[in-house]
Scaffold this active site. Structure first.
Site, PDB file in Angstrom:
ATOM      1  N   ALA A  10      15.091  32.289  20.216  1.00 42.39           N
ATOM      2  CA  ALA A  10      14.127  32.794  21.208  1.00 42.39           C
ATOM      3  C   ALA A  10      14.764  33.858  22.106  1.00 42.39           C
ATOM      4  CB  ALA A  10      13.591  31.632  22.032  1.00 42.39           C
ATOM      5  N   CYS A  42       8.685  25.352  19.203  1.00 43.26           N
ATOM      6  CA  CYS A  42       7.549  24.684  19.854  1.00 43.26           C
ATOM      7  C   CYS A  42       6.454  24.344  18.840  1.00 43.26           C
ATOM      8  CB  CYS A  42       6.967  25.580  20.945  1.00 43.26           C
ATOM      9  SG  CYS A  42       8.237  26.369  21.933  1.00 43.26           S
ATOM     10  N   ALA A 117      23.212  33.273  23.661  1.00 42.70           N
ATOM     11  CA  ALA A 117      21.874  32.660  23.587  1.00 42.70           C
ATOM     12  C   ALA A 117      21.996  31.476  22.648  1.00 42.70           C
ATOM     13  CB  ALA A 117      20.861  33.677  23.080  1.00 42.70           C
ATOM     14  N   GLY A 119      21.522  28.308  23.090  1.00 43.98           N
ATOM     15  CA  GLY A 119      20.535  27.227  23.127  1.00 43.98           C
ATOM     16  C   GLY A 119      21.066  25.900  23.620  1.00 43.98           C
ATOM     17  N   GLY A 252      16.141  14.101  24.834  1.00 42.93           N
ATOM     18  CA  GLY A 252      16.498  15.271  25.640  1.00 42.93           C
ATOM     19  C   GLY A 252      17.582  16.126  25.011  1.00 42.93           C
ATOM     20  N   PRO A 285      31.192  39.954  33.914  1.00 45.21           N
ATOM     21  CA  PRO A 285      30.018  40.833  34.010  1.00 45.21           C
ATOM     22  C   PRO A 285      29.600  41.502  32.689  1.00 45.21           C
ATOM     23  CG  PRO A 285      31.849  41.649  35.377  1.00 45.21           C
ATOM     24  CD  PRO A 285      32.290  40.350  34.786  1.00 45.21           C
ATOM     25  N   ALA A 289      24.060  35.658  29.627  1.00 47.78           N
ATOM     26  CA  ALA A 289      23.616  34.419  28.962  1.00 47.78           C
ATOM     27  C   ALA A 289      22.195  34.095  29.399  1.00 47.78           C
ATOM     28  CB  ALA A 289      24.550  33.252  29.293  1.00 47.78           C
ATOM     29  N   ASP A 292      18.245  28.165  26.795  1.00 50.77           N
ATOM     30  CA  ASP A 292      18.561  26.754  27.076  1.00 50.77           C
ATOM     31  C   ASP A 292      20.019  26.514  27.469  1.00 50.77           C
ATOM     32  OD1 ASP A 292      15.980  26.296  26.339  1.00 50.77           O
ATOM     33  OD2 ASP A 292      16.437  25.026  24.608  1.00 50.77           O
TER      34      ASP A 292
HETATM   35  C1  FAD Z   1      10.094  20.164  18.985  1.00 53.14           C
HETATM   36  C2  FAD Z   1      10.212  21.145  20.122  1.00 53.14           C
HETATM   37  C3  FAD Z   1       9.071  21.503  20.830  1.00 53.14           C
HETATM   38  C4  FAD Z   1       9.160  22.393  21.890  1.00 53.14           C
HETATM   39  N1  FAD Z   1       8.029  22.730  22.563  1.00 53.14           N
HETATM   40  C5  FAD Z   1       8.097  23.631  23.573  1.00 53.14           C
HETATM   41  C6  FAD Z   1       6.925  24.057  24.246  1.00 53.14           C
HETATM   42  O1  FAD Z   1       5.810  23.614  23.923  1.00 53.14           O
HETATM   43  N2  FAD Z   1       7.048  24.939  25.265  1.00 53.14           N
HETATM   44  C7  FAD Z   1       8.259  25.469  25.624  1.00 53.14           C
HETATM   45  O2  FAD Z   1       8.306  26.321  26.535  1.00 53.14           O
HETATM   46  N3  FAD Z   1       9.395  25.101  24.987  1.00 53.14           N
HETATM   47  C8  FAD Z   1       9.345  24.195  23.988  1.00 53.14           C
HETATM   48  N4  FAD Z   1      10.495  23.841  23.326  1.00 53.14           N
HETATM   49  C9  FAD Z   1      11.788  24.378  23.771  1.00 53.14           C
HETATM   50  C10 FAD Z   1      12.089  25.749  23.144  1.00 53.14           C
HETATM   51  O3  FAD Z   1      11.996  25.669  21.763  1.00 53.14           O
HETATM   52  C11 FAD Z   1      13.498  26.171  23.567  1.00 53.14           C
HETATM   53  O4  FAD Z   1      13.515  26.241  24.965  1.00 53.14           O
HETATM   54  C12 FAD Z   1      13.898  27.511  22.975  1.00 53.14           C
HETATM   55  O5  FAD Z   1      13.962  27.476  21.588  1.00 53.14           O
HETATM   56  C13 FAD Z   1      15.279  27.915  23.502  1.00 53.14           C
HETATM   57  O6  FAD Z   1      15.635  29.132  22.953  1.00 53.14           O
HETATM   58  P1  FAD Z   1      17.139  29.645  22.943  1.00 53.14           P
HETATM   59  O7  FAD Z   1      17.116  30.986  22.349  1.00 53.14           O
HETATM   60  O8  FAD Z   1      17.733  29.474  24.274  1.00 53.14           O
HETATM   61  O9  FAD Z   1      17.943  28.622  22.025  1.00 53.14           O
HETATM   62  P2  FAD Z   1      17.664  27.994  20.604  1.00 53.14           P
HETATM   63  O10 FAD Z   1      16.268  28.102  20.210  1.00 53.14           O
HETATM   64  O11 FAD Z   1      18.274  26.624  20.665  1.00 53.14           O
HETATM   65  O12 FAD Z   1      18.551  28.882  19.632  1.00 53.14           O
HETATM   66  C14 FAD Z   1      19.940  28.900  19.720  1.00 53.14           C
HETATM   67  C15 FAD Z   1      20.513  29.426  18.417  1.00 53.14           C
HETATM   68  O13 FAD Z   1      21.896  29.665  18.619  1.00 53.14           O
HETATM   69  C16 FAD Z   1      22.603  29.321  17.442  1.00 53.14           C
HETATM   70  N5  FAD Z   1      24.011  29.076  17.807  1.00 53.14           N
HETATM   71  C17 FAD Z   1      24.462  28.235  18.769  1.00 53.14           C
HETATM   72  N6  FAD Z   1      25.813  28.283  18.827  1.00 53.14           N
HETATM   73  C18 FAD Z   1      26.206  29.174  17.893  1.00 53.14           C
HETATM   74  C19 FAD Z   1      27.478  29.655  17.473  1.00 53.14           C
HETATM   75  N7  FAD Z   1      28.608  29.242  18.038  1.00 53.14           N
HETATM   76  N8  FAD Z   1      27.513  30.563  16.486  1.00 53.14           N
HETATM   77  C20 FAD Z   1      26.374  31.001  15.900  1.00 53.14           C
HETATM   78  N9  FAD Z   1      25.146  30.580  16.254  1.00 53.14           N
HETATM   79  C21 FAD Z   1      25.071  29.686  17.234  1.00 53.14           C
HETATM   80  C22 FAD Z   1      21.880  28.081  16.965  1.00 53.14           C
HETATM   81  O14 FAD Z   1      22.112  27.869  15.585  1.00 53.14           O
HETATM   82  C23 FAD Z   1      20.425  28.430  17.264  1.00 53.14           C
HETATM   83  O15 FAD Z   1      19.818  29.005  16.131  1.00 53.14           O
HETATM   84  C24 FAD Z   1      10.428  22.939  22.251  1.00 53.14           C
HETATM   85  C25 FAD Z   1      11.582  22.589  21.525  1.00 53.14           C
HETATM   86  C26 FAD Z   1      11.476  21.704  20.468  1.00 53.14           C
HETATM   87  C27 FAD Z   1      12.731  21.331  19.709  1.00 53.14           C
END
Ligand code: FAD
Length: 566
Positions: A10, A42, A117, A119, A252, A285, A289, A292
């Site tokens: 995301a 989601c 990013a 997560g 969680g 700087p 990040a 999540d």
């Molecule tokens: C079942 C479910 C339902 C949800 N429903 C909702 C909703 O209705 N509304 C809402 O607002 N939010 C919802 N969420 C939460 C939302 O999906 C997350 O907040 C969002 O995906 C976070 O995005 P992100 O980019 O921070 O991290 P993520 O989506 O977690 O992506 C992080 C990526 O980083 C990669 N990564 C991590 N470390 C490394 C590394 N060292 N090297 C290479 N790659 C790496 C991982 O493989 C992953 O692909 C839901 C989540 C789930 C699981």
């Protein structure tokens, strides 16, 4: 400019694509250890229900292109390295050390600016048996696929979901409605959606879940997950055993901060989130990040919290891109907005729940409003609203709503969440001008009405009493209590047999009988929703009665809890 982004779901993809639009000259490399990227996590609950047939649909654009590495290269001009693990960041050399998971080769990728990013990762509880076959988290598309494959085999009869939070509740429907399996939910806290909504609303959800056939166990104390030949058999709690051939841990998530910690970036010892400033720069700087993996400020408390939401991850990705491109964008914090669908209910909230507001030191109070969300002839069912506010300042602290599966709950939530950062007062909500037409709402929108109730509380125009207190005193036949039910005979079922201290005096007879009620008892006025009780209480106060109380939400609220009061 060379920009490396770690994480391509995301926040990462949002940052990459916007940055490329702002700075077409930038060389952008996205890295992800998975090859299923840029998907809507989601949507995973709806993949389990079967509403989404093919898992690829959660990573397609509106014009049906699959967002894979090729898509990002060809359409977005962003290089994406999938199945590539970022193992380390060397901040001196400004390189990311990566391992290509398909051949175990390593490489150093240089950057001018780096984006984390990464997560979140699921919080896996410590009790024994979490590693048995048949225990899953719904944290990514791979797990969702495995869960659905298991359901498709047709061998699942009993599912146990551990945790009745956001995700735990969202996925129930999939198991019971789509797959017809029996579900037990084990929740540690005494309510569902702990800290998100207050018990006066969570009890509505709990009652609905039980009506749907869910075995809901609150205050569950799990001892272990029991297995046989490494396969899960059930869950043992302190006082029971719940058979299961599939267990979902919905307990969680925590920020994925490993890389940041290893690189010596500031990570909060309290939340575990990567520490960032308003421009989403880490303690280095040149490293940003978002999503999540970071902690954010709660606008109402000023405290740092975790708010793992896709809405924020996308927003933050955009801000990061603007800043890296040389612009100035800030993430000022969160008001904690959330919404979810649970069967035919929409459940949403923003700001602080009453419980959290009290524990944060606010002199909090709440108003409850139960009403149709639109003119009753167009209504899809009752809605329940709660407004939390500070008694000293009259400032709004939070809002929660449960309603039918329409856009009504979302509309009210959006209206309040959008002004919450500006610290509105209850009066501001009274004055809020909201559009009206009967198919959509009522002439005074439920937001206005809920604020009226809060205002009446602030000005002491009625005295509230908790339904729990009323029910206890009714059950104990407290001689100092008299419940006066002002509904018309067509509306009620006489409660006199069940509760001797409960009498029915229809609303239109109160004025003529006003002198006949005792002044030396606590008079509790009830009606269906609360509006007539309020009006009647004003007549009593005017006549010099002081011990007159209203349980907010009327009979509709307790009957939605499952109490046998109709
Ligand atoms: C079942 C479910 C339902 C949800 N429903 C909702 C909703 O209705 N509304 C809402 O607002 N939010 C919802 N969420 C939460 C939302 O999906 C997350 O907040 C969002 O995906 C976070 O995005 P992100 O980019 O921070 O991290 P993520 O989506 O977690 O992506 C992080 C990526 O980083 C990669 N990564 C991590 N470390 C490394 C590394 N060292 N090297 C290479 N790659 C790496 C991982 O493989 C992953 O692909 C839901 C989540 C789930 C699981």
């Amino acid at each position: 400019m060379k920009v490396v982004i770690i994480g391509a779901v995301a926040c990462g993809t949002r940052a990459a694509c916007r940055l490329k639009r702002l700075r077409p000259d930038a060389e952008i490399i996205m890295i992800d250890k998975d090859d299923f990227i840029s998907y809507g996590a989601c949507l995973l609950p709806y993949y389990l229900t079967g509403d989404i047939f093919n898992i690829d649909e959660i990573r397609t654009t509106s014009f049906r292109a699959i967002r894979d590495a090729e898509f990002f290269k060809n359409c977005k001009g962003v290089i994406t390295l999938t199945k590539t693990l970022a193992e380390e960041i060397d901040r001196q050399k400004k390189v990311v050390k990566v391992k290509y998971l398909e051949n175990n080769k390593t490489e150093e990728i240089p950057y001018d600016k780096l984006v984390l990013a990464t997560g979140a990762v699921p919080k896996v509880p410590l009790f024994p048996g979490v590693d048995l076959e048949g225990v899953f988290t719904l944290s990514n598309a791979y797990n969702a696929k495995k869960i659905r494959e298991k359901l498709e085999e047709g061998k699942v009869e009993n599912v146990v979901i551990i945790g009745a939070g956001f995700i735990g509740l969202e996925i129930l429907e999939a198991f019971t409605e789509a797959w017809g399996v029996s579900v037990t939910v084990l929740e540690y806290f005494p309510q569902v959606l702990p800290r998100l909504i207050d018990p006066f609303l969570s009890r509505i959800v709990e009652n609905n879940l039980r009506k749907k056939g869910i075995k809901l166990i609150l205050n569950a104390r799990i001892k272990e997950i029991v297995g046989e030949n490494r396969k899960v058999k059930g869950v043992k709690t302190e006082d029971n055993f719940y058979p299961a051939d599939l267990i979902i841990l919905a307990t969680g998530v925590r920020p994925n901060n490993e890389l940041a910690k290893k690189a010596g970036l500031l990570v909060s010892p309290f939340t575990g989130g990567i520490v960032v400033n308003e421009r989403l720069q880490t303690s280095d700087p040149d490293i940003y990040a978002g999503g999540d993996c970071i902690e954010v400020i709660h606008i109402l408390t000023g405290k740092k919290i975790l708010m793992p939401q896709g809405s924020l991850a996308n927003k933050q990705g955009r801000i990061i891109a603007t800043n890296i491109a040389g612009g100035y964008a800030r993430f000022k914090g969160t008001v904690g907005s959330f919404i979810l669908k649970c069967y035919d209910m929409s459940i949403g909230g923003c700001g602080l729940s009453y419980g959290v507001a009290c524990s944060e030191g606010f002199d909090a109070m709440y108003a409850i409003n139960v009403q149709h969300e639109r003119a009753h002839i167009f209504s899809y069912g009752g809605s329940y609203y709660s407004l939390i506010f500070d008694k000293k300042t009259n400032k709004v602290l939070g809002f929660q709503s449960i309603g039918p599966f329409t856009d009504g709950t979302l509309a009210r939530l959006h209206a309040i969440a959008s002004i919450l950062p500006y610290k509105p007062s209850v009066e501001d909500l009274v004055e809020l001008e909201l559009a009206y037409s009967p198919p959509f709402n009522t002439a005074l929108d439920p937001i206005n009405i809920t604020a009226h109730i809060a205002e009446n509380l602030i000005y002491g125009r009625f005295k509230p009493i908790e339904w729990d207190e009323v029910l206890n005193r009714l059950k104990n036949e407290d001689p100092n209590l008299l419940v006066i039910d002002v509904r018309t005979p067509e509306e009620f079922r006489p409660m006199k047999d069940k509760y001797p201290n409960w009498i029915n005096v229809p609303y239109n007879e109160i004025r003529s009988k006003i002198k006949t009620f005792p002044k030396d008892k606590d008079l509790v006025i009830v009606c269906s929703l609360g509006a007539r009780s309020y009006e009647v209480s004003r007549i009593f106060y005017h006549e010099g009665y002081e011990r007159v109380y209203i349980p907010m939400g009327g009979v509709s609220l307790v009957s939605a809890w499952g109490e046998d009061i109709k």
